[in-house]
Enzyme design. Sequence first.
Site, short mmCIF file in Angstrom:
data_model
loop_
_atom_site.label_atom_id
_atom_site.label_comp_id
_atom_site.label_asym_id
_atom_site.label_seq_id
_atom_site.Cartn_x
_atom_site.Cartn_y
_atom_site.Cartn_z
N THR A 1 -109.48 -60.26 65.19
CA THR A 1 -110.72 -59.63 64.75
C THR A 1 -110.94 -58.30 65.45
OG1 THR A 1 -111.55 -61.88 64.62
CG2 THR A 1 -113.12 -60.13 64.25
N HIS B 1 -106.70 -67.13 69.13
CA HIS B 1 -106.25 -65.80 68.73
C HIS B 1 -107.18 -65.09 67.79
CE1 HIS B 1 -102.43 -66.51 70.67
NE2 HIS B 1 -102.55 -67.74 70.24
N ARG B 2 -108.27 -65.76 67.43
CA ARG B 2 -109.15 -65.13 66.46
C ARG B 2 -109.75 -63.84 67.04
NH1 ARG B 2 -111.82 -69.77 64.61
NH2 ARG B 2 -110.28 -70.33 63.07
N ALA B 3 -109.98 -63.84 68.35
CA ALA B 3 -110.58 -62.67 68.98
C ALA B 3 -109.65 -61.46 68.85
CB ALA B 3 -110.87 -62.96 70.45
#
Lengths: 642, 349
Positions: free
Chosen positions: B287, B282-284
Amino acid sequence: MPHRCVYPFTAIVGQEKAKKALLLNVINPRIGGVLLSGEKGTAKSTMVRALSGLLPELTVVDLPLNITEDRLIGAIDLEKAVSHGHRACEAGLLARAHGQLLYVDEVNLLSDHIVNSLLDVAQSGVCVVEREGISYAYHARFILVGSMNPEEGPLRPHFKDRFGLFVEVQGEKDRERRKEIMHRRLAYEKDREAFRQKYDPAERALGQELARARQILPDLLPGEDLVRLAAELAVKSCCQGHRAEQVLVETARALAALHGKNRVRLEDIWEAAELALPHRAASLRPLEQLQRRQQEQPQEEKPPGGKEGEQTESKEQTKREAALDPEGTAKHLMSPGREAIADAAREQKEQEQKERETREKVEAPGTTFPISLKHPATSPQNPRQGRGRRSLTRTTSLQGRYVRYRIPTGKVRDVAVDATLRAAAPWQKVRREEDAAERVIILTPDLREKMRERRVGHTILFVVDASGSMGARRRMAETKAAVLSLLHDSYRKRDNVGMLAFRGREAVSLLEITRSVELAQKKLSELPTGGRTPLAAGLELAYTKLKGYRAKDPGIIPLLVLVSDGRANVSLQGGDPLEEAKALGRCLRAAGFSSLVIDTEQDDLELGLARQLAGEMGARYIKLQELRAGGIAEAVRRTLSQ
Amino acid sequence: MKLEKLIYPFTAIVGQAMMKKALIANVINPALGGVLILGEKGTAKSTAVRALADLLPLLEVVDGCPFRCNPRVRATLCRICLERLEKGETLPVSKDKMRVVDLPISATEDRLVGTLDLEHALKKGEKKFEPGILAAANRSILYVDEVNLLDDHLVDILLDAAAMGVNTVEREGVSYSHPASFVLVGTMNPEEGNLRPQLLDRFGLAVEVRGEDAVEQRMEIVKRRLAYEKDPRAFAAAYAPAQQALAEKIAAAGAMLSEVTYSEQIIALIAEIAIELGVDGHRADITMLKTAIVLAAMEGRKEVKGADVAEAAAFVLPHRMKRKPFAAEQLDLSLVQERVKAYVKRGGH
């Protein structure tokens, strides 16, 4: 610590299984911890760190990757030793972790030494410090939680087994949930205090639930039948050792406590199995069958103990055993591999009539396949073989991670200042009195040297036969696919790779040793085939190259991978081409280079030349087809056991 | 003698729009997670980083604190400052420039994380922590040239600290932790080896830089460089107004960051893109949203638009795509464009 405002546990969206596994461990530390495995960015560490917000008495102790042994288990208290001449022990991180949760992020990257010490303590619950003239022991029982990304390399099986539970964590695929994750994360980053407050009631409620579950746990003892089922499950799923059934029972107890039940139920065991067996079982298939059969029957629960209970229990057991179809798991595992081989064979047939010999062409690689290349020189017993990277070398150079110290044998090049000081410390009182000095007095016997560990991949040199005979029957496509697959494996393990090819009259270096597997792949795809087979020239160049690499960096572990059918027909010095190749093979062996020969011969008329050559080289020998079949079977097994 | 360091003005750098924007976005919101610059040598990477730091307003720091703590945010104070505060002292404040701290690839682990103070230990027999590079990097830009060539275990430590904002030391008899929140800027040339996917993911944004192709542009670069070397002071003076304007723009964007809003549809759009492209974790998503917010703020807008998402995607996604072994590595951003177009058609803007 500056960070008190951890992300609230109850604000984490999804990941129910992982969250449950963590909570169960908090309720019942005897489960033995949990290992979270999954792709990057899936809130693994957020979940673990969030636990500390739930119960005031629970803290999460971080074990940093670069920890040294003295800080992990403890060492002599320097200050006390210097100023009073007392030998006292300053306990390490494990003392702080006693009764708490010990968290290792990227646990698969932890140094081997540290893993060994950690395992030792995790097993006994007691940490014994025997070093620097001190002897000390303290209790260290903790919940061991690890997280890892399998892309970075595997975890030692022995270590994996230590974790009670295992959960594979995945990213959310649902749009609404993904939206919610973004919402919450941004709200949290905007104002941490306010965000925590918002979730405070939920956090407190969960905390109370946990406290209550912890309270009722001691009274929750599973009946005979359930213990039997747990043992049976462990046996049927081919778990090694006896940890599996113990973990199953403890987990089931915690589950019952979490659900607020007054006894452990059958479904608790089943649920526990999903968490406790995946990383232990050789195959989960018998388990699934067993469970399916169970679910088809009306669930009858009997209170534990009692005559009636025992009778139904034994009946149930026979049914369960009948349900266990002793269908060989191997058959099941192999089937995808077989299909692939059949496909490949058919493709080859279709190509059969096409081109042959001398005409030069560039063939695109065939489909790659998962494969794992084992260095012939490292046996499973060899402790050097390990996680992630292929080998771990103690380096004599000053590079690498400082993990522990030793008493030097020769000249000291890399002083372990901390250890030296600790060694000198107890004598300071006496020495200062003799010397009337203020500073710390260090004498030669105090000197300690750093032991460093550096993970090095192998240096693999691919020697590829690109002659015309390789061009027939899509053989080159298959060869390229095989080399690519090996390259992919190298990429995961951070090997250095180099490549050279021989065809026509000579051998050419395609790629100097590099860590860029991508570049190797590009070179390989562009490699044309055609012409005669100067095998000896290829081996000679390989020999020169490998010698050069080893001279440059004596720490490397070189491996030569020869991909050829062995049908040498160009001589290097005018002798018999094959004999020349064999002589060079013996040279390579004498120089101590390990090698692997991949035989690409697939004619009906087998000459077995590559096999002969492998014998001379002392190489491991494998046929191209076997490589593919074995690789697939292994990959399937690995996926299943995860 | 003190050497006056002259720095090439940021606004005088020709081209490299993506890189400049990514760097600016990170100083506006350091929580974006740093920039990874992929590309050849000699493409003004290091010049840009240093020039940007030079442009930024002075920081308020606790005077004498080795970690240059921010006196205004109690939660980020180091142990020493916190103790002083608890004793009832007032922390002395001074102003200091934003630094660029270099991490050479030959750095050793003890220098990176800090270690036992040798001199102190030998003289007094007491343990004292000697801060390392991570301490110096607190509230600064940490610049790692050729990050892919850094020893693996150093990269692990680096990214761990970057993610947590804290450096934890448990080694060589020292047990210590201190704030280490920095903007991480790494550069690498992919031809010289890869960075592990786990590490790639930790970099918030990534940009690819190439030498400028147009002859005009290349000529302009040479001309400016010559002018700068001939008379750096006059050159700097000529760019002073542009520098001032950019500094103000950055300050303004930073100030309005918390006021920027985004609609439910924007979030849905981001989730849709992430799911369709099959990115890991889920970092994408997070960010992408944060970057879109910064991009909107840079334009002085208080609402995130579809176009911001499209622009953010180009920074956030390429290095995060699942790597199929040896598939040609080229992210097709047309899918993103399509989704954004569809979104605009649905009535978003």
